[in-house]
Design a protein around this motif. Structure first.
Motif, PDB file in Angstrom:
ATOM      1  N   ASP B 200      -1.543  21.859  72.392  1.00  0.00           N
ATOM      2  CA  ASP B 200      -1.921  23.248  72.608  1.00  0.00           C
ATOM      3  C   ASP B 200      -2.962  23.400  73.688  1.00  0.00           C
ATOM      4  N   LYS B 201      -3.551  22.319  74.081  1.00  0.00           N
ATOM      5  CA  LYS B 201      -4.695  22.455  74.978  1.00  0.00           C
ATOM      6  C   LYS B 201      -4.245  22.864  76.368  1.00  0.00           C
ATOM      7  N   GLY B 202      -5.164  23.461  77.061  1.00  0.00           N
ATOM      8  CA  GLY B 202      -4.852  23.839  78.434  1.00  0.00           C
ATOM      9  C   GLY B 202      -5.984  23.418  79.351  1.00  0.00           C
ATOM     10  N   THR B 203      -5.817  23.653  80.618  1.00  0.00           N
ATOM     11  CA  THR B 203      -6.875  23.308  81.576  1.00  0.00           C
ATOM     12  C   THR B 203      -7.092  24.472  82.526  1.00  0.00           C
ATOM     13  N   LEU B 204      -8.173  24.346  83.245  1.00  0.00           N
ATOM     14  CA  LEU B 204      -8.461  25.337  84.271  1.00  0.00           C
ATOM     15  C   LEU B 204      -8.438  24.626  85.616  1.00  0.00           C
ATOM     16  N   LEU B 205      -7.682  25.166  86.512  1.00  0.00           N
ATOM     17  CA  LEU B 205      -7.555  24.539  87.820  1.00  0.00           C
ATOM     18  C   LEU B 205      -8.496  25.251  88.794  1.00  0.00           C
ATOM     19  N   PRO B 206      -9.451  24.527  89.350  1.00  0.00           N
ATOM     20  CA  PRO B 206     -10.353  25.225  90.285  1.00  0.00           C
ATOM     21  C   PRO B 206      -9.606  25.623  91.551  1.00  0.00           C
ATOM     22  N   LEU B 207      -9.810  26.841  91.972  1.00  0.00           N
ATOM     23  CA  LEU B 207      -9.211  27.319  93.219  1.00  0.00           C
ATOM     24  C   LEU B 207     -10.340  27.539  94.245  1.00  0.00           C
ATOM     25  N   TRP B 208     -10.546  28.787  94.649  1.00  0.00           N
ATOM     26  CA  TRP B 208     -11.515  29.020  95.694  1.00  0.00           C
ATOM     27  C   TRP B 208     -12.941  28.954  95.187  1.00  0.00           C
ATOM     28  N   GLU B 209     -13.832  28.654  96.101  1.00  0.00           N
ATOM     29  CA  GLU B 209     -15.255  28.734  95.800  1.00  0.00           C
ATOM     30  C   GLU B 209     -15.881  29.710  96.773  1.00  0.00           C
ATOM     31  N   PHE B 210     -16.676  30.585  96.257  1.00  0.00           N
ATOM     32  CA  PHE B 210     -17.282  31.598  97.101  1.00  0.00           C
ATOM     33  C   PHE B 210     -18.777  31.385  97.100  1.00  0.00           C
ATOM     34  N   GLN B 211     -19.294  31.026  98.209  1.00  0.00           N
ATOM     35  CA  GLN B 211     -20.740  30.833  98.291  1.00  0.00           C
ATOM     36  C   GLN B 211     -21.204  31.387  99.604  1.00  0.00           C
ATOM     37  N   TYR B 212     -22.078  32.332  99.547  1.00  0.00           N
ATOM     38  CA  TYR B 212     -22.632  32.880 100.777  1.00  0.00           C
ATOM     39  C   TYR B 212     -23.912  32.133 101.061  1.00  0.00           C
ATOM     40  N   ASN B 213     -24.037  31.632 102.272  1.00  0.00           N
ATOM     41  CA  ASN B 213     -25.102  30.674 102.560  1.00  0.00           C
ATOM     42  C   ASN B 213     -26.496  31.158 102.275  1.00  0.00           C
ATOM     43  N   LYS B 214     -26.698  32.441 102.453  1.00  0.00           N
ATOM     44  CA  LYS B 214     -28.081  32.888 102.367  1.00  0.00           C
ATOM     45  C   LYS B 214     -28.554  33.115 100.946  1.00  0.00           C
ATOM     46  N   VAL B 215     -27.671  32.992  99.991  1.00  0.00           N
ATOM     47  CA  VAL B 215     -28.110  33.347  98.643  1.00  0.00           C
ATOM     48  C   VAL B 215     -28.115  32.145  97.731  1.00  0.00           C
ATOM     49  N   LYS B 216     -28.487  31.022  98.252  1.00  0.00           N
ATOM     50  CA  LYS B 216     -28.416  29.829  97.420  1.00  0.00           C
ATOM     51  C   LYS B 216     -29.386  29.881  96.259  1.00  0.00           C
TER      52      LYS B 216
END
Lengths: 106, 574
Positions: B200-216
């Protein structure tokens, strides 16, 4: 009926709308073109009824300003084939029904 | 001596040294050179006569008589020299003929007329296009809808550089698509086949990552999908810790460009919550750390919100933890609710120039607070949600761990639930079943409630503070929660009532996850962490299953089925 009425209105309109001088073909440099166009407009307005005098006025002024020898044709219905010196031709329309052709060839 | 008496006739001739025997002269009459007759150059008459001529005979006879009177020498010498012209150079150059070219045309009345008409049309169409430019608002909204208009603009060469920006934006999308080609392929087509073997288990597949440089350094405090444009979502960034920077940002990303946000707004205080209007998806309500609420219009140019509650009299004195759009009021003005740390639930109406606030309800004080300090020590409201079917019902979660059910019609709460031992971080109604809602809190618990009962129907202990929980839009029994230890937990109650189908760490252990949202259409979730990073994950097929149908029946979907599913579970648990 409405169509013909509109048609007539359009006719009268176009005479008013097409009054401005419109250059059909030219290869003159900018300054020369502007001067020549203004000269033609002045001449045609001055001699509105007499094409010959208008043409004479244009030709003489052009000869004086830009050297011999110029040729001018003014009319409402004509076809032409001319040989002209490069950068010395102006063919324009004026007043909705008049065509003026000015060229230099010695 | 005898020679002297002899008479010899000597004829002297002057001769030019330069003259040659073949002398030619140019004849103008005949336009050519002609040989010259050998005639003498000079002729001088001499006084000698021939002795045998008549005259000579006469003279001789005379001479016999008077010889002695004559002199001995009787010859005369004369000399003369002509002028010689020096050679002279003559050159000549003619002027070249000017270039000649032919031209022909006909001048008729109809030709003239047609040409004038053309010119007039050209002029009117160019003025119309200029007007249009000024009206059209720029922005991703425009890009989504008006690609044809964009083509018109990019045809013209004499436009501002600003017009190029839409073209550049599209190009950026295309480039990103190329870079992220494999991610997009995964998003569209990848279905984890290993799921069949996982039970029954499932997984999560990572897709895009959104990171704006100035807001680290800013944590993600709110996420919201745009209902109209399914690839656009809002990210609110801001910190609720006093020690960190007092500033915030509101970003809008689309997965077509995960390197740079579509829209960017700087706020002077941390953004704590974001909500996008369901129908008018250009209106965005934002609640700030300093108690202000703002409304941004994505279609308007500029960085400033169109409404700001700074000047309003009813503004909050504490951090605004949640904003939610509501229905338009009687006059068609848009309204949204906000709940804040000052213990009030306030509704804001968008007037012509400013926001009008109406106090809806004040949260009841916590038990430990003595009565006379009721107005001073307030209970912070942390989360708010409107009922999906009955929009006047809402739930408020407080820092005391209680959930209050209220209604816009009444000034007191209808019901209170003792939900958690510590702060409630999120409360949400089930999108299908009208009686069910879910809450999560800092006491590591996720509870699912039936609104008629006082104790939760389901409880899950997730071993770490639960920061956010969200129902899946496609099923009434699926929900996901994020915890402070960086894990995402996905549950499906119709499949497994006791444990999660998926417990996956999405970020490194040092980072917390702060928010989670399901995409309304695609099987994607976005999670935000406390360093400004938003990750999108695809749910594997196991997590999206519909319960097994009996053989022969068609698989059914729809709200009723979902409601029925939940009902069955509720009955079971009673």
């Amino acid at each position: 009926m409405a169509d013909t009425v509109d048609g007539k209105k359009e006719e009268a309109d176009y005479k008013r709308l097409h009054n401005f001088p419109l250059i059909r073909h030219t290869d003159m440099p900018e300054e020369m073109r502007v001067e020549t166009m203004e000269l033609c407009v002045t001449a045609c307005e001055k001699f509105a009824t007499n094409n010959e005098s208008a043409a004479k006025m244009i030709k003489e002024s052009m000869d004086k300003k830009f050297g011999s020898s110029w040729h001018v044709v003014i009319g409402e219905g004509f076809g032409f084939e001319i040989t002209h010196e490069v950068k010395n031709l102006l063919y324009m329309f004026f007043g909705g029904s008049l065509a003026v052709c000015v060229w230099k060839c010695s | 001596m005898s020679n002297l008496s002899e008479k010899t006739v000597v004829l002297r001739r002057a001769r030019l040294n330069a003259a040659t025997s073949s002398l030619m002269r140019f004849s103008f009459k005949e336009c050519c050179f002609k040989p010259v007759a050998d005639e003498p150059d000079i002729e001088i008459e001499g006084s000698l006569v021939h002795k045998d001529s008549e005259e000579g005979q006469i003279l001789c006879a005379e001479k016999e008589v008077g010889r002695k009177s004559k002199t001995l020498f009787s010859c005369i010498t004369t000399a003369t020299q002509t002028t010689i012209n020096p050679p002279r150079e003559v050159a000549c150059q003619t002027e070249s003929q000017p270039l000649l070219v032919n031209y022909s045309a006909t001048a008729n009345q109809w030709e003239i007329y047609d040409f004038y008409q053309e010119e007039l049309q050209k002029r009117t169409s160019s003025t119309k296009k200029d007007e249009k430019e000024n009206e059209i608002a720029e922005g991703a909204e425009g890009v989504h809808g008006n690609l044809s208009l964009l083509r018109d603009f990019t045809d013209k060469s004499d436009h501002d550089l600003a017009m190029l920006s839409t073209a550049a934006k599209l190009l950026e999308y295309a480039v990103n698509e190329n870079i992220n080609g494999d991610i997009i392929a995964d998003f569209k087509h990848f279905e984890d086949e290993a799921d069949e073997f996982r039970g029954d288990k499932g997984t999560l597949l990572p897709l895009w990552e959104f990171q704006y440089n100035k807001v680290k350094s800013l944590p993600v405090s709110a996420l919201c999908w745009n209902k109209k444009y399914n690839d656009l979502f809002a990210v609110g960034l801001g910190s609720h810790k006093f020690t960190e920077l007092e500033c915030g940002m509101l970003l809008f990303y689309t997965w077509r460009n995960n390197n740079h946000p579509e829209f960017l707004f700087n706020t002077d205080s941390g953004v704590m919550c974001v909500d996008i209007h369901e129908q008018k998806s250009h209106l965005v309500a934002v609640g700030l750390f300093n108690g202000n609420v703002c409304v941004y219009n994505l279609m308007a140019k500029g960085d400033q919100p169109i409404y700001n509650s700074m000047a309003s009299s009813g503004k909050h004195s504490g951090t605004v933890w949640q904003v939610k759009w509501w229905e338009d009021d009687l006059y068609g003005n848009h309204t949204f609710f906000s709940v804040s740390a000052d213990g009030r639930v306030v509704s804001w109406t968008l007037g012509k120039y400013e926001l009008f606030s109406t106090n809806i309800i004040k949260l009841p004080p916590m038990d430990k607070v003595p009565d006379d300090l009721n107005n001073v020590i307030v209970t912070a409201g942390l989360t708010l949600d409107f009922h999906k079917q009955k929009p006047y019902h809402f739930l408020v979660g407080t820092e005391a761990g209680k959930i209050h059910k209220g209604s816009t019609h009444y000034t007191r709460f209808i019901k209170t639930y003792e939900a958690h031992f510590r702060m409630v971080s999120c409360v949400r109604w089930n999108p299908f079943n009208p009686k069910v809602f879910i809450t999560c809190g800092m006491d590591w618990r996720v509870n699912i409630w039936d609104e008629t009962t006082d104790s939760p129907v389901f409880t899950f202990d997730l071993k770490s503070s639960v920061m956010d929980v969200a129902w899946a839009p496609y099923s009434s029994t699926v929900f996901a929660a994020v915890t402070a230890d960086g894990k995402v937990h996905v549950f499906d109650l119709s499949i497994n009532r006791f444990e999660a189908l998926c417990q996956q760490r999405v970020v490194s252990t040092k980072r917390h996850l702060t928010c989670i949202e399901f995409n309304p259409v695609h099987p994607i979730i976005i999670v935000g962490n406390d360093r400004g990073l938003v990750i999108s994950l695809k749910l594997s097929p196991n997590l999206r299953k519909n319960p097994k149908e009996e053989k022969g029946k068609e698989p059914s979907t729809g709200a009723e089925v979902e409601i029925a599913k939940m009902e069955k579970l509720l009955i079971l648990m009673r």
